[in-house]
Design a protein around this motif. Sequence first.
Motif, PDB file in Angstrom:
ATOM      1  N   SER A  26       0.807  -1.230   0.000  1.00  0.00           N
ATOM      2  CA  SER A  26       0.086  -0.147   0.154  1.00  0.00           C
ATOM      3  C   SER A  26       0.715   1.287   0.101  1.00  0.00           C
ATOM      4  N   GLY A  27       0.353   2.561  -0.099  1.00  0.00           N
ATOM      5  CA  GLY A  27       0.789   3.695   0.111  1.00  0.00           C
ATOM      6  C   GLY A  27       2.185   4.078  -0.806  1.00  0.00           C
ATOM      7  N   ILE A  28       3.096   4.425   0.089  1.00  0.00           N
ATOM      8  CA  ILE A  28       4.181   5.067  -0.567  1.00  0.00           C
ATOM      9  C   ILE A  28       5.205   3.979  -1.429  1.00  0.00           C
ATOM     10  N   GLY A  29       5.151   2.708  -0.870  1.00  0.00           N
ATOM     11  CA  GLY A  29       6.016   1.731  -1.393  1.00  0.00           C
ATOM     12  C   GLY A  29       5.243   1.195  -2.730  1.00  0.00           C
ATOM     13  N   LYS A  30       3.925   0.985  -2.629  1.00  0.00           N
ATOM     14  CA  LYS A  30       3.229   0.505  -3.830  1.00  0.00           C
ATOM     15  C   LYS A  30       3.373   1.532  -4.999  1.00  0.00           C
ATOM     16  N   ARG A  48       3.452  -7.907   4.382  1.00  0.00           N
ATOM     17  CA  ARG A  48       2.808  -9.126   5.012  1.00  0.00           C
ATOM     18  C   ARG A  48       1.301  -9.608   4.752  1.00  0.00           C
ATOM     19  N   ARG A  49       0.639  -8.419   4.128  1.00  0.00           N
ATOM     20  CA  ARG A  49      -0.789  -8.896   3.536  1.00  0.00           C
ATOM     21  C   ARG A  49      -0.653  -9.410   2.057  1.00  0.00           C
ATOM     22  N   GLU A  50      -0.962 -10.618   1.937  1.00  0.00           N
ATOM     23  CA  GLU A  50      -0.739 -11.166   0.764  1.00  0.00           C
ATOM     24  C   GLU A  50      -1.794 -10.790  -0.413  1.00  0.00           C
ATOM     25  N   ASP A  73       7.643 -10.411   6.867  1.00  0.00           N
ATOM     26  CA  ASP A  73       7.605  -9.663   7.835  1.00  0.00           C
ATOM     27  C   ASP A  73       8.946  -9.231   8.380  1.00  0.00           C
ATOM     28  N   ILE A  74       9.359  -7.908   8.093  1.00  0.00           N
ATOM     29  CA  ILE A  74      10.656  -7.401   8.378  1.00  0.00           C
ATOM     30  C   ILE A  74      11.225  -7.584   9.787  1.00  0.00           C
ATOM     31  N   ARG A  75      10.326  -7.729  10.553  1.00  0.00           N
ATOM     32  CA  ARG A  75      10.704  -7.823  11.956  1.00  0.00           C
ATOM     33  C   ARG A  75      11.240  -9.476  12.239  1.00  0.00           C
ATOM     34  N   THR A  76      11.003 -10.301  11.408  1.00  0.00           N
ATOM     35  CA  THR A  76      11.431 -11.654  11.646  1.00  0.00           C
ATOM     36  C   THR A  76      12.592 -12.053  10.945  1.00  0.00           C
ATOM     37  N   ASN A  99      14.146   0.706   2.106  1.00  0.00           N
ATOM     38  CA  ASN A  99      13.700   0.429   3.349  1.00  0.00           C
ATOM     39  C   ASN A  99      12.357   1.244   3.635  1.00  0.00           C
ATOM     40  N   ASN A 100      11.392   0.852   3.007  1.00  0.00           N
ATOM     41  CA  ASN A 100      10.034   1.720   3.090  1.00  0.00           C
ATOM     42  C   ASN A 100       8.941   1.086   4.383  1.00  0.00           C
ATOM     43  N   ALA A 101       9.120   0.055   4.595  1.00  0.00           N
ATOM     44  CA  ALA A 101       8.001  -0.423   5.518  1.00  0.00           C
ATOM     45  C   ALA A 101       8.071   0.133   6.795  1.00  0.00           C
ATOM     46  N   GLY A 102       7.172   0.553   7.354  1.00  0.00           N
ATOM     47  CA  GLY A 102       6.967   1.166   8.464  1.00  0.00           C
ATOM     48  C   GLY A 102       5.740   1.594   8.833  1.00  0.00           C
ATOM     49  N   LEU A 103       5.465   2.036  10.228  1.00  0.00           N
ATOM     50  CA  LEU A 103       3.945   2.767  10.698  1.00  0.00           C
ATOM     51  C   LEU A 103       4.255   3.738  11.841  1.00  0.00           C
ATOM     52  N   VAL A 164       7.486   8.318  20.164  1.00  0.00           N
ATOM     53  CA  VAL A 164       8.281   7.107  19.879  1.00  0.00           C
ATOM     54  C   VAL A 164       8.337   6.996  18.416  1.00  0.00           C
ATOM     55  N   TYR A 165       7.486   7.222  17.868  1.00  0.00           N
ATOM     56  CA  TYR A 165       7.472   7.373  16.089  1.00  0.00           C
ATOM     57  C   TYR A 165       8.760   8.342  15.665  1.00  0.00           C
ATOM     58  N   CYS A 166       8.530   9.558  16.120  1.00  0.00           N
ATOM     59  CA  CYS A 166       9.404  10.611  15.948  1.00  0.00           C
ATOM     60  C   CYS A 166      10.908   9.998  16.241  1.00  0.00           C
ATOM     61  N   GLY A 196       6.533  14.607   4.131  1.00  0.00           N
ATOM     62  CA  GLY A 196       5.404  15.269   5.127  1.00  0.00           C
ATOM     63  C   GLY A 196       4.292  14.377   5.113  1.00  0.00           C
ATOM     64  N   PRO A 197       3.133  14.884   5.530  1.00  0.00           N
ATOM     65  CA  PRO A 197       1.913  13.918   5.484  1.00  0.00           C
ATOM     66  C   PRO A 197       1.313  13.615   4.155  1.00  0.00           C
ATOM     67  N   TYR A 198       1.246  12.346   3.809  1.00  0.00           N
ATOM     68  CA  TYR A 198       0.728  11.873   2.456  1.00  0.00           C
ATOM     69  C   TYR A 198      -0.459  11.011   2.798  1.00  0.00           C
ATOM     70  N   GLY A 199      -1.333  11.117   1.735  1.00  0.00           N
ATOM     71  CA  GLY A 199      -2.589  10.293   1.912  1.00  0.00           C
ATOM     72  C   GLY A 199      -2.366   8.961   1.620  1.00  0.00           C
ATOM     73  N   PHE A 202      -1.386   5.046   6.257  1.00  0.00           N
ATOM     74  CA  PHE A 202      -0.516   5.592   7.556  1.00  0.00           C
ATOM     75  C   PHE A 202      -1.245   6.001   8.671  1.00  0.00           C
ATOM     76  N   HIS A 203      -2.230   6.851   8.362  1.00  0.00           N
ATOM     77  CA  HIS A 203      -3.096   7.570   9.225  1.00  0.00           C
ATOM     78  C   HIS A 203      -4.228   6.593   9.943  1.00  0.00           C
ATOM     79  N   LYS A 204      -4.359   5.783   9.287  1.00  0.00           N
ATOM     80  CA  LYS A 204      -5.660   4.612   9.576  1.00  0.00           C
ATOM     81  C   LYS A 204      -4.882   3.936  10.740  1.00  0.00           C
TER      82      LYS A 204
HETATM   83  N1  LIG Z   1       2.119   8.692   4.855  1.00  0.00           N
HETATM   84  C1  LIG Z   1       2.826   9.574   5.456  1.00  0.00           C
HETATM   85  O1  LIG Z   1       2.318  10.655   5.692  1.00  0.00           O
HETATM   86  C2  LIG Z   1       4.170   9.348   5.772  1.00  0.00           C
HETATM   87  C3  LIG Z   1       4.752  10.381   6.305  1.00  0.00           C
HETATM   88  C4  LIG Z   1       6.232  10.358   6.622  1.00  0.00           C
HETATM   89  C5  LIG Z   1       6.883   8.920   6.579  1.00  0.00           C
HETATM   90  N2  LIG Z   1       6.178   8.012   6.168  1.00  0.00           N
HETATM   91  C6  LIG Z   1       6.593   6.600   5.989  1.00  0.00           C
HETATM   92  O2  LIG Z   1       6.427   5.967   4.894  1.00  0.00           O
HETATM   93  C7  LIG Z   1       6.694   4.712   5.130  1.00  0.00           C
HETATM   94  C8  LIG Z   1       5.480   3.929   4.134  1.00  0.00           C
HETATM   95  O3  LIG Z   1       4.298   4.471   4.757  1.00  0.00           O
HETATM   96  P1  LIG Z   1       3.090   4.597   4.036  1.00  0.00           P
HETATM   97  O4  LIG Z   1       2.563   6.215   4.159  1.00  0.00           O
HETATM   98  O5  LIG Z   1       2.990   4.156   2.687  1.00  0.00           O
HETATM   99  O6  LIG Z   1       1.929   3.681   5.015  1.00  0.00           O
HETATM  100  P2  LIG Z   1       1.145   2.524   4.711  1.00  0.00           P
HETATM  101  O7  LIG Z   1       0.301   2.697   3.397  1.00  0.00           O
HETATM  102  O8  LIG Z   1       0.423   1.876   5.766  1.00  0.00           O
HETATM  103  O9  LIG Z   1       2.110   1.639   3.849  1.00  0.00           O
HETATM  104  C9  LIG Z   1       2.952   0.850   5.074  1.00  0.00           C
HETATM  105  C10 LIG Z   1       3.604  -0.443   4.356  1.00  0.00           C
HETATM  106  O10 LIG Z   1       4.589  -0.893   5.127  1.00  0.00           O
HETATM  107  C11 LIG Z   1       4.086  -2.327   5.333  1.00  0.00           C
HETATM  108  N3  LIG Z   1       4.731  -2.910   6.514  1.00  0.00           N
HETATM  109  C12 LIG Z   1       4.479  -2.547   7.834  1.00  0.00           C
HETATM  110  N4  LIG Z   1       4.978  -3.269   8.774  1.00  0.00           N
HETATM  111  C13 LIG Z   1       5.526  -4.300   8.153  1.00  0.00           C
HETATM  112  C14 LIG Z   1       6.299  -5.380   8.302  1.00  0.00           C
HETATM  113  N5  LIG Z   1       6.711  -5.538   9.744  1.00  0.00           N
HETATM  114  N6  LIG Z   1       6.862  -6.226   7.317  1.00  0.00           N
HETATM  115  C15 LIG Z   1       6.648  -5.935   6.069  1.00  0.00           C
HETATM  116  N7  LIG Z   1       5.970  -4.938   5.668  1.00  0.00           N
HETATM  117  C16 LIG Z   1       5.563  -4.103   6.542  1.00  0.00           C
HETATM  118  C17 LIG Z   1       2.629  -2.458   5.102  1.00  0.00           C
HETATM  119  O11 LIG Z   1       2.334  -3.654   4.521  1.00  0.00           O
HETATM  120  P3  LIG Z   1       1.733  -4.966   5.289  1.00  0.00           P
HETATM  121  O12 LIG Z   1       0.750  -4.269   6.217  1.00  0.00           O
HETATM  122  O13 LIG Z   1       0.891  -5.564   4.111  1.00  0.00           O
HETATM  123  O14 LIG Z   1       2.943  -5.715   5.841  1.00  0.00           O
HETATM  124  C18 LIG Z   1       2.497  -1.376   4.019  1.00  0.00           C
HETATM  125  O15 LIG Z   1       2.883  -1.905   2.590  1.00  0.00           O
HETATM  126  C19 LIG Z   1       6.790   4.418   6.505  1.00  0.00           C
HETATM  127  O16 LIG Z   1       8.050   4.043   6.812  1.00  0.00           O
HETATM  128  C20 LIG Z   1       6.132   5.565   6.943  1.00  0.00           C
HETATM  129  O17 LIG Z   1       6.782   5.789   8.354  1.00  0.00           O
HETATM  130  C21 LIG Z   1       4.910   8.230   5.706  1.00  0.00           C
END
Ligand SMILES: NC(=O)c1ccc[n+]([C@@H]2O[C@H](COP(=O)([O-])OP(=O)(O)OC[C@H]3O[C@@H](n4cnc5c(N)ncnc54)[C@H](OP(=O)(O)O)[C@@H]3O)[C@@H](O)[C@H]2O)c1
Length: 293
Positions: A26-30, A48-50, A73-76, A99-103, A164-166, A196-199, A202-204
């Motif tokens: 989803s999101g930025i990585g996709k 993780r989500r197939e 899962d990158i934690r494993t 290295n994009n996976a994050g929350l 903690v996120y910061c 910055g904040p992207y749609g 992440f927010h959910k």
């Molecule tokens: N959107 C923003 O406003 C924003 C702003 C600043 C920085 N960021 C950073 O940008 C990155 C991408 O976030 P996003 O905004 O695109 O959010 P997102 O739509 O929630 O995407 C997060 C992605 O990370 C994957 N992920 C999470 N935990 C994982 C794990 N343990 N192993 C493998 N994959 C994992 C999720 O996939 P699964 O759940 O399927 O594993 C998902 O594909 C993050 O590092 C976030 O901190 C986002």
Amino acid sequence: MSKKKGYKNHSFFEDGKVVLITGASSGIGKNVALALANYGTKLVIVARREKKLMQTTRQLRKLKIIVLPIIGDIRTRDDRARIIELSLKNFGRIDVLINNAGLGKANLFLEQPISEIDELIETNILGLVKMSKLVIPIMKEQNDGHIINLSSSLALLPVYPFAVYCATKSAVKTFSDCIREEVKAYGIKVSTVFPGPYGTEFHKVAGLDDSSYQSYSVSRLAEKIARLVIKPKENLIQPWFFIPLIWITTRFRFIKRKITLLISRSIMEGKIKKGKLESMKKEEKLKITVKTP
Ligand SMILES: NC(=O)c1ccc[n+]([C@@H]2O[C@H](COP(=O)([O-])OP(=O)(O)OC[C@H]3O[C@@H](n4cnc5c(N)ncnc54)[C@H](OP(=O)(O)O)[C@@H]3O)[C@@H](O)[C@H]2O)c1
């Protein structure tokens, strides 16, 4: 397939470079994966989500991209090892690691459960650092490589309901700055992205109501990150006007405090809209006196 205008002759296309993106369901990585389709790279995408990862895979295959989806899962430790092993088995090399996976989890630190703190640190720091640790020897052997780490503008503008996120995203910045010097000698580049904040989702995932503040279109950011793959640079702050904003706030502490408190307040409002009333009570106790414009 159409190649991106202005980059047609770049060796990247001829070499068929391999880009590994974590968090591409989803999101930025996709969106970065889809943007890279224009550059003709081979992709390894991880999440993780197939179901969601396979949706990204289908979209990429329609664009005639060679893509290897890996559910992991990158934690494993085992999953990290499998991701690298499968990438090498299929493509024989890894040129770029994104290295994009994050929350994020919006919460007052005093209220935050340890499980949330663990998840943030294990994903945003340990997952990222350990993926880098596995990939750097491969890039060193190739005498070429590029690691792109997703930090956040909140690493530079820390806001209190995301403590903690910061902290994890500041760690990503510091880690990138340190290893950049160490790996330079082996032809490996390191970039840090500060969105910055992207749609996105992440927010959910963070437990926020996204209607409470402005968020920007992720496809433009993805395009900028994709260009970073072709033309590496150390830091990418997006959207562009965050550059002067961050510059001003690093020089004037008073303004920084005002801005970070304003952002904190809007985050708290997002949480309150989601029905997290305990947070509202806590906020009253903290007596945040910043007036919203
Ligand atoms: N959107 C923003 O406003 C924003 C702003 C600043 C920085 N960021 C950073 O940008 C990155 C991408 O976030 P996003 O905004 O695109 O959010 P997102 O739509 O929630 O995407 C997060 C992605 O990370 C994957 N992920 C999470 N935990 C994982 C794990 N343990 N192993 C493998 N994959 C994992 C999720 O996939 P699964 O759940 O399927 O594993 C998902 O594909 C993050 O590092 C976030 O901190 C986002």
